[in-house]
Write a protein that holds these residues in place. Structure first.
Motif, PDB file in Angstrom:
ATOM      1  N   HIS A 499       0.841  -1.204   0.000  1.00  0.00           N
ATOM      2  CA  HIS A 499       0.000   0.000   0.000  1.00  0.00           C
ATOM      3  C   HIS A 499       0.878   1.257   0.000  1.00  0.00           C
ATOM      4  O   HIS A 499       1.478   1.580  -0.999  1.00  0.00           O
ATOM      5  CB  HIS A 499      -0.965  -0.032   1.192  1.00  0.00           C
ATOM      6  CG  HIS A 499      -1.838  -1.240   1.205  1.00  0.00           C
ATOM      7  ND1 HIS A 499      -2.939  -1.369   0.390  1.00  0.00           N
ATOM      8  CD2 HIS A 499      -1.763  -2.400   1.923  1.00  0.00           C
ATOM      9  CE1 HIS A 499      -3.514  -2.548   0.589  1.00  0.00           C
ATOM     10  NE2 HIS A 499      -2.812  -3.190   1.516  1.00  0.00           N
ATOM     11  N   VAL A 500       0.953   1.955   1.118  1.00  0.00           N
ATOM     12  CA  VAL A 500       1.793   3.148   1.222  1.00  0.00           C
ATOM     13  C   VAL A 500       2.014   3.450   2.704  1.00  0.00           C
ATOM     14  O   VAL A 500       1.136   3.201   3.544  1.00  0.00           O
ATOM     15  CB  VAL A 500       1.155   4.362   0.513  1.00  0.00           C
ATOM     16  CG1 VAL A 500      -0.162   4.761   1.157  1.00  0.00           C
ATOM     17  CG2 VAL A 500       2.123   5.535   0.473  1.00  0.00           C
ATOM     18  N   ASN A 607       1.059   2.931  -3.652  1.00  0.00           N
ATOM     19  CA  ASN A 607       0.024   3.971  -3.694  1.00  0.00           C
ATOM     20  C   ASN A 607       0.585   5.374  -3.469  1.00  0.00           C
ATOM     21  O   ASN A 607      -0.184   6.330  -3.309  1.00  0.00           O
ATOM     22  CB  ASN A 607      -1.042   3.698  -2.628  1.00  0.00           C
ATOM     23  CG  ASN A 607      -1.794   2.404  -2.883  1.00  0.00           C
ATOM     24  OD1 ASN A 607      -1.752   1.862  -3.983  1.00  0.00           O
ATOM     25  ND2 ASN A 607      -2.486   1.913  -1.868  1.00  0.00           N
ATOM     26  N   ASP A 610      -0.454   8.127  -6.128  1.00  0.00           N
ATOM     27  CA  ASP A 610      -1.880   8.444  -6.038  1.00  0.00           C
ATOM     28  C   ASP A 610      -2.167   9.291  -4.798  1.00  0.00           C
ATOM     29  O   ASP A 610      -3.008  10.200  -4.831  1.00  0.00           O
ATOM     30  CB  ASP A 610      -2.707   7.161  -5.982  1.00  0.00           C
ATOM     31  CG  ASP A 610      -2.676   6.399  -7.294  1.00  0.00           C
ATOM     32  OD1 ASP A 610      -2.327   7.012  -8.326  1.00  0.00           O
ATOM     33  OD2 ASP A 610      -2.965   5.194  -7.284  1.00  0.00           O
ATOM     34  N   MET A 611      -1.466   9.002  -3.732  1.00  0.00           N
ATOM     35  CA  MET A 611      -1.685   9.728  -2.483  1.00  0.00           C
ATOM     36  C   MET A 611      -1.143  11.155  -2.564  1.00  0.00           C
ATOM     37  O   MET A 611      -1.826  12.123  -2.172  1.00  0.00           O
ATOM     38  CB  MET A 611      -0.994   8.978  -1.338  1.00  0.00           C
ATOM     39  CG  MET A 611      -0.949   9.715  -0.020  1.00  0.00           C
ATOM     40  SD  MET A 611      -0.096   8.723   1.230  1.00  0.00           S
ATOM     41  CE  MET A 611       0.482  10.015   2.334  1.00  0.00           C
ATOM     42  N   HIS A 676      -6.007   5.809   0.809  1.00  0.00           N
ATOM     43  CA  HIS A 676      -5.043   4.910   0.187  1.00  0.00           C
ATOM     44  C   HIS A 676      -4.422   3.948   1.195  1.00  0.00           C
ATOM     45  O   HIS A 676      -3.380   3.346   0.934  1.00  0.00           O
ATOM     46  CB  HIS A 676      -3.949   5.729  -0.499  1.00  0.00           C
ATOM     47  CG  HIS A 676      -4.456   6.684  -1.524  1.00  0.00           C
ATOM     48  ND1 HIS A 676      -4.850   6.291  -2.787  1.00  0.00           N
ATOM     49  CD2 HIS A 676      -4.682   8.030  -1.460  1.00  0.00           C
ATOM     50  CE1 HIS A 676      -5.275   7.342  -3.468  1.00  0.00           C
ATOM     51  NE2 HIS A 676      -5.188   8.400  -2.690  1.00  0.00           N
TER      52      HIS A 676
END
Length: 844
Positions: A499-500, A607, A610-611, A676
């Motif tokens: 993920h992040v 991510n 995108d974040m 996210h």
């Protein structure tokens, strides 16, 4: 030798006539210095410092490679001067915890090449028959240990220095230094009560008086005088049948933090178990006022009561001797630093002024040699980076800090100290703007260079259930293996990969360089070519002339005449000294320390883009913000600067912002990350699990003066046209076949003999199939430089330099840990990442 005369000028002035000053003078003379003066306010041969009252035994094995090698080299020198007696030494264990520590001691002895063995109680008794072995569970026998005569060694060294300099050594005892004169940022002269000596370079080697002398030049040497209690009991009838100073091994009663050693017909009993008793330098009496010497005040009786009781337990036959009495009892003063290590090297704020302080008898000759090498050629054979006096720069020089850490550290001298153990005193000294936010998320803070940095977060404990299948085999059932560690680190790692995560602050040291000569200057400093386009970053080694590592860092070009250097927080002081000390006097280069003005927040994971792109004004796409570049961005309301790179091998950025805006930076990104699945992650991911999966090297572990970039697998820069420090050695290393190569290994079986699964922590010896430690053609032994679990690759990973004969992927070897041998496999030879070997994630 010009003795008792004070010259009007000398190229090198050494302040201190104890074992350290004498050693330094001898080795400087041997290396070509021809005009040297030694000054001391006391008489010779014993000027009144700790050299004259130390118990003078040398136990060579420590968990530090550098200190073990320094002690071994010192023993060689004492032998050469006929001032060493090889008595051997035994550390005895009263508890099971100490038995395990002695196994670790043997592990270190094998890793560093020092002969030693574990003994049962009967074997201990055979060597030291007066020890009460009813109390003893095991013993660690260091066969190379012994005692020395440092006062006689000092006389020999001064005589040899005089011979090398052809009479150019001036020795001035009974000469008190009143002031150090600094002109235009450089040392100029030493003022004494007998006159002034002009000097090109001055070394402060005055033991516990060193801070007072440094203050005269406007700089700081962070140490404090501390008491080590010792009594001498005799005459003891047991020793009457033995000749010489010592006929039995020195005994360290480790669990009571004491030692007992024969000294002729007497027994010296020394203790570190008493409460810390620290002195102020100003309170130390003068030579005229002291009944014995300035560093030998009377014994604090109440502090020694338990020590005497423990000594009576361990050697009752000797101390119960009716003919024996206490002949000598002192609160011997020694130098205690905030981390227990020496304080060596150039003091960066005054050119030509050096520190050579806080050194034990057992390391003094070798440290004198190593510092002399540093002064005359720029590097030492034995890497001294862990003892660099500049490591406390900007945070750890206050009296309060020094005394708090020294008090805590004093209690660790004979204690069992875990490799990851954290100091508890003088904490929360340097905190980032993220600190309160991280504390609210139940961060477990570790400290480095004064910075509080999360190692993991208890708030991420729910991830343990999510990743239970991946983590089950990597939980650490043994308390020692799991101390100062959490499985949350592995869960945070896996979450980051999927993920992040936000990781901050890394506590970087940050230096800006500006000026019309800045390009030429930085080309001279770095292996990598720095004359790149504005916005490019350059990861590069920084070398000494021998091709060994001085540092390892990133340089970014911010403008035609503007660069930024980002280095590890713990290396900040030494790197600042190295870079600052190499700016030519006539160069238009200005160095600006930004370490306290910029915070750093890492955002990494699939991510990450995108974040981040939802809260930045700039285009964060792959094409607009390429990997390994840097540019200014605006995050919410925060004007920041970002580099697109990653020490853990994921898509994302290091984002730098003014400290005053750091909290807002965190809030904006944290809020953006809620869609996210953002999580906080700690330095356990950044510094260990992520970097090991990527095979990234770490200065002070894999990277040091003893190994070159070819052996470390860091020759991707090639050899640039511009000249740089270490270029010749670096080019030769590339052309020649490696003697050893840094490899990544994995553990095959964590319980080869059944029972509890164990996990290596680092510094363990690497063995061949016969159980012999691997040694390369230069005599360097293979040991684990870094260790940690790589949950994404499903292996416990290790790094080690292996001789070329064993540096082969698929090779089966062994690693010894806590007395047991574990099978390991060579996974990677060189720097190819084990995880995402093509770096697709970073470049995505």
């Amino acid at each position: 030798m010009s003795s008792n005369s004070l010259p009007s000028a000398a190229k090198t002035v050494i302040i201190g006539g104890g074992i350290v000053g004498n050693s330094l003078a001898y080795h400087l003379a041997r290396m070509g210095r021809e005009d040297i003066a030694i000054l001391d306010k006391g008489p010779l041969p014993d000027p009144g410092g700790s050299t004259g009252h130390a118990s003078n035994f040398l136990m060579p094995v420590e968990h530090s490679k550098e200190m073990t090698h320094l002690t071994r080299r010192s023993i060689e020198q004492y032998k050469d001067m006929d001032t060493f007696t090889n008595s051997g030494g035994i550390e005895v264990a009263r508890t099971e915890e100490r038995v395990e520590e002695l196994k670790r001691r043997l592990q270190s002895a094998k890793a560093w090449g020092e002969p030693a063995e574990l003994l049962n109680p009967e074997e201990v008794e055979a060597l030291v028959p007066y020890v009460n072995t009813d109390l003893v569970k095991a013993g660690f026998y260091s066969t190379g240990a012994g005692t020395c005569d440092p006062l006689r060694a000092g006389e020999v060294m001064r005589a040899r220095a005089d011979e090398y300099t052809d009479g150019g050594l001036h020795v001035s005892p009974n000469t008190e230094v009143l002031d150090l004169h600094v002109e235009d940022g450089s040392i100029a002269a030493v003022e004494t009560d007998r006159g002034t000596v002009t000097a090109d370079e001055v070394v402060i080697a005055a033991g516990l008086w060193s801070p007072k002398l440094a203050e005269m030049a406007g700089v700081e040497i962070p140490l404090t005088p501390a008491v080590h209690q010792m009594v001498s009991v005799g005459p003891i009838s047991f020793f009457e049948d033995y000749e010489g100073e010592i006929s039995f091994p020195v005994v360290r009663d480790m669990d009571t933090q004491m030692y007992e050693r024969q000294h002729g017909n007497d027994l010296e009993v020394g203790s570190y178990q008493h409460r810390p008793i620290l002195w102020d330098v100003e309170d130390i009496p003068s030579i005229d006022e002291a009944p014995l010497s300035p560093t030998q005040p009377p014994l604090t009786d109440d502090a020694f009561e338990q020590s005497m009781a423990d000594a009576l337990e361990i050697v009752p036959e000797l101390l119960d001797d009716p003919e024996a009495g206490i002949r000598h009892e002192i609160d011997g003063l020694l130098s205690q630093t905030p981390d227990g290590a020496p304080l060596l090297g150039p003091l960066q704020d005054v050119d030509g002024l050096w520190s050579c302080a806080a050194i034990w008898i057992k390391e003094a000759p070798a440290i004198g040699e190593a510092v002399a090498q540093w002064m005359t050629r720029g590097w030492s054979d034995i890497d001294l980076h862990g003892a660099d006096v500049n490591r406390f720069y900007e945070y750890g020089n206050s009296r309060s800090f020094v005394k708090d850490r020294a008090s805590e550290g004093f209690q660790k001298i004979y204690d069992i100290v875990h490799p990851a153990e954290q100091y508890q005193s003088a904490r929360e000294l340097r905190t980032s703007p993220f600190y309160e936010k991280q504390a609210d998320l139940d961060a477990e803070f570790f400290e480095a260079a004064g910075w509080e940095r999360p190692q993991w977060y208890e708030s991420n404990s729910d991830l343990l259930d999510r990743y239970e299948d991946e983590l089950a085999e990597f939980r650490r059932p043994n308390e020692w293996d799991s101390r100062w560690w959490s499985p949350n680190i592995l869960a945070e790692h896996l979450h980051t990969r999927e993920h992040v995560s936000m990781i901050g602050d890394m506590g970087f040291s940050i230096f800006d360089f500006r000026g019309s000569d800045v390009v030429d200057y930085l080309e001279r400093m770095a292996v990598g070519r720095v004359d790149v386009d504005v916005g490019k970053t350059v990861y590069t080694p920084i070398l000494a002339e021998n091709g060994g590592f001085v540092s390892d860092l990133t340089i970014a070009r911010l403008g035609p005449e503007h660069y930024r250097v980002v280095t590890g927080g713990a290396a900040g002081g030494s790197d600042r000294a190295w870079f600052g000390g190499h700016i030519p006097d006539d160069a238009d280069v200005t160095m600006i320390d930004r370490s306290e003005s910029l915070c750093t927040l890492g955002v990494w994971g699939p991510n990450a883009r995108d974040m981040v792109e939802g809260v930045t004004e700039e285009d964060m796409s792959h094409d607009a913000f390429e990997p390994y570049t840097a540019q200014e961005i605006t995050v919410g309301e925060v004007d920041a600067w970002a580099m697109r790179l990653s020490y853990i091998g994921e898509q994302g950025w290091e984002i730098y912002a003014p400290m005053g805006q750091g909290r807002r930076l965190w809030d904006v990104l944290w809020e953006a990350g809620q869609d996210h699945d953002v999580r906080p992650a700690g330095m356990g991911v950044y510094g260990t699990t992520g970097r090991l999966e990527k095979g990234y090297r770490l200065f002070g572990h894999e990277l040091e003066l003893e190994y070159n970039p070819a052996e470390a697998g860091l020759t991707f820069h090639g050899v640039k046209d511009a000249d740089f420090i270490g270029k010749e050695a670096y080019a030769e290393a590339i052309d020649e076949e490696n003697t050893a190569t840094l490899c990544t290994l994995s553990v095959d079986d964590h319980a080869p003999e059944g029972g509890e699964r164990r996990f290596m922590l680092g510094n363990e010896p690497v063995l061949d199939e016969n159980g012999d430690v691997l040694v390369d053609d230069e005599g360097r032994r293979s040991y684990i430089t870094s260790a940690g679990t790589g949950p994404s690759v499903g292996k416990h990973l290790l790094m080690a330099y292996l001789p070329q004969s064993h540096a082969e992927e698929g090779q089966s070897l062994q690693v010894e840990y806590m007395g047991q041998q574990y099978p390991v496999t060579v996974e990677v030879v060189g720097s190819r990442p084990l995880f995402d070997p093509e770096n697709e994630r970073i470049r995505s």
